[in-house]
Structure formats: structure tokens, C-alpha cells
Design a protein around this motif. Structure first.
Motif, PDB file in Angstrom:
ATOM      1  N   LEU A  49       1.640  -6.416  -0.306  1.00  0.00           N
ATOM      2  CA  LEU A  49       1.594  -7.276  -1.479  1.00  0.00           C
ATOM      3  C   LEU A  49       2.746  -6.774  -2.353  1.00  0.00           C
ATOM      4  O   LEU A  49       2.801  -5.581  -2.676  1.00  0.00           O
TER       5      LEU A  49
ATOM      6  N   GLY B  14       3.960  -5.843  -5.259  1.00  0.00           N
ATOM      7  CA  GLY B  14       3.250  -5.568  -6.504  1.00  0.00           C
ATOM      8  C   GLY B  14       4.108  -5.744  -7.747  1.00  0.00           C
ATOM      9  O   GLY B  14       5.327  -5.586  -7.723  1.00  0.00           O
ATOM     10  N   ILE B  15       3.420  -6.044  -8.814  1.00  0.00           N
ATOM     11  CA  ILE B  15       4.085  -6.202 -10.110  1.00  0.00           C
ATOM     12  C   ILE B  15       4.435  -4.824 -10.668  1.00  0.00           C
ATOM     13  O   ILE B  15       5.468  -4.649 -11.315  1.00  0.00           O
ATOM     14  N   THR B  16       3.625  -3.818 -10.365  1.00  0.00           N
ATOM     15  CA  THR B  16       3.959  -2.450 -10.776  1.00  0.00           C
ATOM     16  C   THR B  16       5.187  -1.966 -10.000  1.00  0.00           C
ATOM     17  O   THR B  16       6.066  -1.304 -10.560  1.00  0.00           O
TER      18      THR B  16
ATOM     19  N   TYR C  36      -8.814  -8.097   1.573  1.00  0.00           N
ATOM     20  CA  TYR C  36      -9.367  -6.816   1.147  1.00  0.00           C
ATOM     21  C   TYR C  36     -10.428  -6.276   2.101  1.00  0.00           C
ATOM     22  O   TYR C  36     -10.956  -5.185   1.875  1.00  0.00           O
TER      23      TYR C  36
ATOM     24  N   LYS D  83      -2.649 -12.627  -2.770  1.00  0.00           N
ATOM     25  CA  LYS D  83      -3.696 -11.670  -3.162  1.00  0.00           C
ATOM     26  C   LYS D  83      -5.028 -12.400  -2.996  1.00  0.00           C
ATOM     27  O   LYS D  83      -5.595 -12.939  -3.957  1.00  0.00           O
TER      28      LYS D  83
ATOM     29  N   GLU E  34       1.840   0.060   3.188  1.00  0.00           N
ATOM     30  CA  GLU E  34       1.466   0.382   1.802  1.00  0.00           C
ATOM     31  C   GLU E  34       0.104   1.054   1.782  1.00  0.00           C
ATOM     32  O   GLU E  34      -0.516   1.244   2.829  1.00  0.00           O
TER      33      GLU E  34
ATOM     34  N   ALA F 263      -4.003   1.284   0.500  1.00  0.00           N
ATOM     35  CA  ALA F 263      -5.097   0.309   0.583  1.00  0.00           C
ATOM     36  C   ALA F 263      -5.005  -0.724  -0.544  1.00  0.00           C
ATOM     37  O   ALA F 263      -5.296  -1.899  -0.338  1.00  0.00           O
ATOM     38  N   GLY F 264      -4.585  -0.283  -1.716  1.00  0.00           N
ATOM     39  CA  GLY F 264      -4.450  -1.202  -2.850  1.00  0.00           C
ATOM     40  C   GLY F 264      -3.288  -0.806  -3.732  1.00  0.00           C
ATOM     41  O   GLY F 264      -3.323  -1.018  -4.947  1.00  0.00           O
TER      42      GLY F 264
ATOM     43  N   ASN G 264       1.272   0.017  -3.730  1.00  0.00           N
ATOM     44  CA  ASN G 264       2.575   0.097  -3.059  1.00  0.00           C
ATOM     45  C   ASN G 264       3.041   1.549  -3.041  1.00  0.00           C
ATOM     46  O   ASN G 264       2.504   2.398  -3.753  1.00  0.00           O
TER      47      ASN G 264
ATOM     48  N   GLY H 289       0.350   0.711  -8.643  1.00  0.00           N
ATOM     49  CA  GLY H 289      -0.371  -0.552  -8.702  1.00  0.00           C
ATOM     50  C   GLY H 289      -0.951  -0.689 -10.099  1.00  0.00           C
ATOM     51  O   GLY H 289      -0.969   0.291 -10.851  1.00  0.00           O
ATOM     52  N   THR H 290      -1.429  -1.862 -10.404  1.00  0.00           N
ATOM     53  CA  THR H 290      -2.015  -2.069 -11.733  1.00  0.00           C
ATOM     54  C   THR H 290      -3.141  -1.072 -11.970  1.00  0.00           C
ATOM     55  O   THR H 290      -3.213  -0.444 -13.024  1.00  0.00           O
TER      56      THR H 290
ATOM     57  N   ARG I 132       1.419 -15.194 -10.011  1.00  0.00           N
ATOM     58  CA  ARG I 132       1.082 -14.775  -8.650  1.00  0.00           C
ATOM     59  C   ARG I 132      -0.264 -15.363  -8.218  1.00  0.00           C
ATOM     60  O   ARG I 132      -0.455 -15.711  -7.043  1.00  0.00           O
TER      61      ARG I 132
HETATM   62  N1  PMP Z   1      -0.890  -3.718  -2.639  1.00  0.00           N
HETATM   63  C1  PMP Z   1      -2.171  -4.108  -2.589  1.00  0.00           C
HETATM   64  C2  PMP Z   1      -2.813  -4.343  -1.277  1.00  0.00           C
HETATM   65  C3  PMP Z   1      -2.887  -4.284  -3.785  1.00  0.00           C
HETATM   66  O1  PMP Z   1      -4.156  -4.661  -3.757  1.00  0.00           O
HETATM   67  C4  PMP Z   1      -2.257  -4.021  -5.018  1.00  0.00           C
HETATM   68  C5  PMP Z   1      -3.024  -4.138  -6.299  1.00  0.00           C
HETATM   69  N2  PMP Z   1      -3.037  -5.462  -6.761  1.00  0.00           N
HETATM   70  C6  PMP Z   1      -0.918  -3.626  -5.019  1.00  0.00           C
HETATM   71  C7  PMP Z   1      -0.267  -3.489  -3.804  1.00  0.00           C
HETATM   72  C8  PMP Z   1      -0.179  -3.386  -6.290  1.00  0.00           C
HETATM   73  O2  PMP Z   1       0.045  -4.616  -6.933  1.00  0.00           O
HETATM   74  P1  PMP Z   1       0.198  -4.714  -8.504  1.00  0.00           P
HETATM   75  O3  PMP Z   1       1.204  -3.713  -8.891  1.00  0.00           O
HETATM   76  O4  PMP Z   1       0.688  -6.113  -8.722  1.00  0.00           O
HETATM   77  O5  PMP Z   1      -1.125  -4.453  -9.097  1.00  0.00           O
END
Ligand code: PMP
Length: 305
Positions: A216, A218-220, A163, A158, A192, A194-195, A197, A255-256, A60
Motif C-alpha cells: 500500500l 502509504g501516506i506516511t 487485511y 486499502k 512491507e 503487516a500494516g 511501509n 504508517g499512520t 485514497r
Molecule cells: N501498508 C499497509 C498494509 C497498511 O495497512 C498501512 C496503514 N494504512 C500502510 C502501509 C501505511 O499507510 P499510511 O501511511 O497511509 O497509513
């Protein structure tokens, strides 16, 4: 309490002391947000420290870079090695890893072809949304800030500049006393956190917002979709109106950093019975089970340090 920093960091091909990993104040990224990055976690597993979905995260990173015409001067394998080195050198097992690639010093125009600098840091990190978040859940609010429209800034990259939106959403939520903010897309439909899903549960079925909702991907989010389907839980990607947040049996953020966090109230309205629901608990069990051995990692997601 003063922030504690780890001792070592990887920058442009070498491990160096944290305080020496500096960059010029006229670096392009500092002025224009021209960086791409990842957030990755490593966990202590019964087979030793492992980095969760390292390859997928680094893929990614290269995809984000491609969108902004940034050519990283290192291969994916080289960055994977750098991630492992930073964890080992700092004596970490469970940690948060932050690879970042950015436009450095080399021109002041928006389209300047600057050098691309790369760094990888790692530090210990507990639950991102607070020590009680995973157990008790958090409160959230719908932000007065919308996510950027898909034809303005690509949410699928990303990138550092994205951000600024996340900061507005998260800071507003905290200022108002909520644990996290949730944004609507420019369509008025749910986007979603702020950081993180979003997943909503209705009658035992998981619903999550689509890529077209300025998220985004997300991988999670992908991990939870896979674990749920494997466990016989249906998952639907679909547009979701705001009021569904108030009507869902369960809502969770993932999220991660946030991992799998239940949301117990949104805009002051209780979600479900105000505690983590059955599906959320099951997803937590399956997710954290990957790291303590209760969930068989049939996908090869755990990449040894
Ligand atoms: N959306 C946003 C805006 C994010 O910053 C993140 C964290 N990276 C996620 C979703 C979740 O993504 P991931 O599961 O890949 O960490």
C-alpha cells in the motif's frame, strides 16, 4: 481491561451513539471482505487539533472504492466534515480516525449491487506498536506468509479483505515473540510490514520498496520521502532483497498508526547498533515536528478540526 469506546460515531449521514451503529449480519462486507477504509490521525498542534493529510486519505478512500466499483453516496467534503464532527463530538484532539465504506445488505452474490454504507469512528490511540516503540524500536521477523501477487488482489486498494494477509503476518510475528512481521512479495523481494511501509538506510541514503512490490503506497511513506528530500536526504525507490534487512545501517517502519518506528533487530539479527540511527532520529524529529510546530508545514498537510 474491558475496551473503552467513545460515545459517538457517524453512520450513513448522522451522528449516533456508538452502540447504535450496527449493521446486518448478512451484509456483503462481512462475508466477502468488501469494505474500503482509511486510518487517519489527528494531533494536538499549537494551533489546535488538526487532522493530518485528511484530504489525501479521503482521496485514497475514493480510489480504493473505485477499484471495487463502489460508489460512495457522500462527497469527499461531506466525509471530511463527518471526520471533524466525530472528533469534536467526542471531545477528542489527538485521535485515530477510521472512515469505512462497505457493501451492506442487498444481495448475496459476489457481484451484487448492494447499498454502500459509510461510517466514521474516532478514538484515542497511542503508539500502535507499543509504548516504547518510538523510542527504543521494535523487533521484527520476516513472515512465512507472502504478500498477495499484484495480479491477484490489488495492494494499492486499502480494502478490508487485504487485511486477512496482514492478520496472518502480524499474528505469526506476535506468536513468535516479535513486535511486527515483514512480508516478502511474490517475487521473493521485500514488500512491507503487516500494516506499515519500510525504509532501509545505507550510507545515509533512504531506500524504500516500490508500488510494484505489493505494498500500500502509504501516506506516511510519501510524507517521509518529502521531508527527507527537503532536508537533503536522498530517497531511492527500488527492489530490495531480504538480506538487505540484515545489512542496512538502519531500518524503520512507517504508517499512520505506527508513525516512525525504528526496528532494532530482524530475525534475531541486530540492525545497525541496535538503537534508532541518525537518519531515523532525524525523520522522527521532522515528522513529529509537524505536530508541535518545529517543522514548518509548507505543504498544508495539517487540516484544522
Ligand atoms: N501498508 C499497509 C498494509 C497498511 O495497512 C498501512 C496503514 N494504512 C500502510 C502501509 C501505511 O499507510 P499510511 O501511511 O497511509 O497509513
Amino acid at each position: 481491561m474491558a475496551q473503552q469506546y467513545p460515545e459517538w460515531i457517524w453512520q450513513n449521514g448522522a451522528i449516533k451513539p456508538w452502540r447504535e451503529a450496527t449493521t446486518h449480519v448478512m451484509s456483503h462486507a462481512l462475508h466477502y471482505g468488501s469494505s474500503v477504509f482509511e486510518g487517519i490521525r489527528s494531533y494536538a498542534t499549537p494551533d489546535g487539533a488538526a487532522i493530518f493529510r485528511l484530504t489525501d486519505h479521503l482521496k485514497r478512500l475514493y480510489q480504493s472504492a473505485k477499484i471495487y466499483d463502489m460508489v460512495l453516496p457522500y462527497s469527499l467534503d461531506e466525509l471530511a466534515t463527518a471526520c471533524r464532527e466525530v472528533i469534536r463530538k467526542n471531545g477528542l484532539t489527538a485521535a485515530y480516525l477510521r472512515p469505512v465504506a462497505y457493501r451492506g445488505l442487498g444481495g448475496f452474490g459476489l457481484s451484487a449491487e448492494t447499498p454502500i454504507d459509510v461510517a466514521v469512528a474516532a478514538w484515542p490511540m497511542g503508539p500502535y506498536l507499543g509504548p516504547e516503540a518510538l523510542e527504543q524500536g521494535i523487533t521484527a521477523c520476516v513472515s512465512s506468509w507472502q504478500r498477495f501477487a499484484p495480479n491477484t488482489i490489488p495492494a494499492g486498494a486499502k480494502a478490508g479483505g487485504n487485511y486477512l494477509s496482514g492478520q496472518l503476518i502480524a499474528r505469526e510475528a506476535r506468536r513468535l515473540g516479535f513486535g511486527e512481521g515483514i512480508a516478502l512479495a511474490n517475487t521473493g523481494l521485500l514488500s512491507e510490514g503487516a500494516g506499515e511501509n519500510l525504509f532501509l538506510v545505507f550510507d545515509g541514503v533512504l531506500h524504500t520498496t516500490p508500488a510494484s512490490a505489493s505494498i500500500l503506497t502509504g501516506i506516511t511513506r510519501d510524507t517521509l520521502k518529502t521531508l527527507a528530500r527537503e532536508d537533503g536526504i536522498e530517497v531511492i525507490e527500488r527492489d530490495l532483497p531480504r538480506e538487505y534487512l540484515y545489512l542496512a545501517d538502519e531500518v524503520l517502519m512507517c504508517g499512520t498508526a505506527a508513525e516512525v518506528t525504528p526496528i532494532r533487530a530482524i530475525d534475531g539479527k541486530q540492525v545497525g547498533n541496535g538503537t534508532a540511527g541518525r537518519v531515523t532520529r532525524r525523520l522522527q524529529e521532522l515528522y513529529f515536528g509537524l505536530f508541535d510546530g518545529r517543522t514548518n508545514d509548507q505543504w498544508g498537510w495539517l487540516e484544522p478540526v
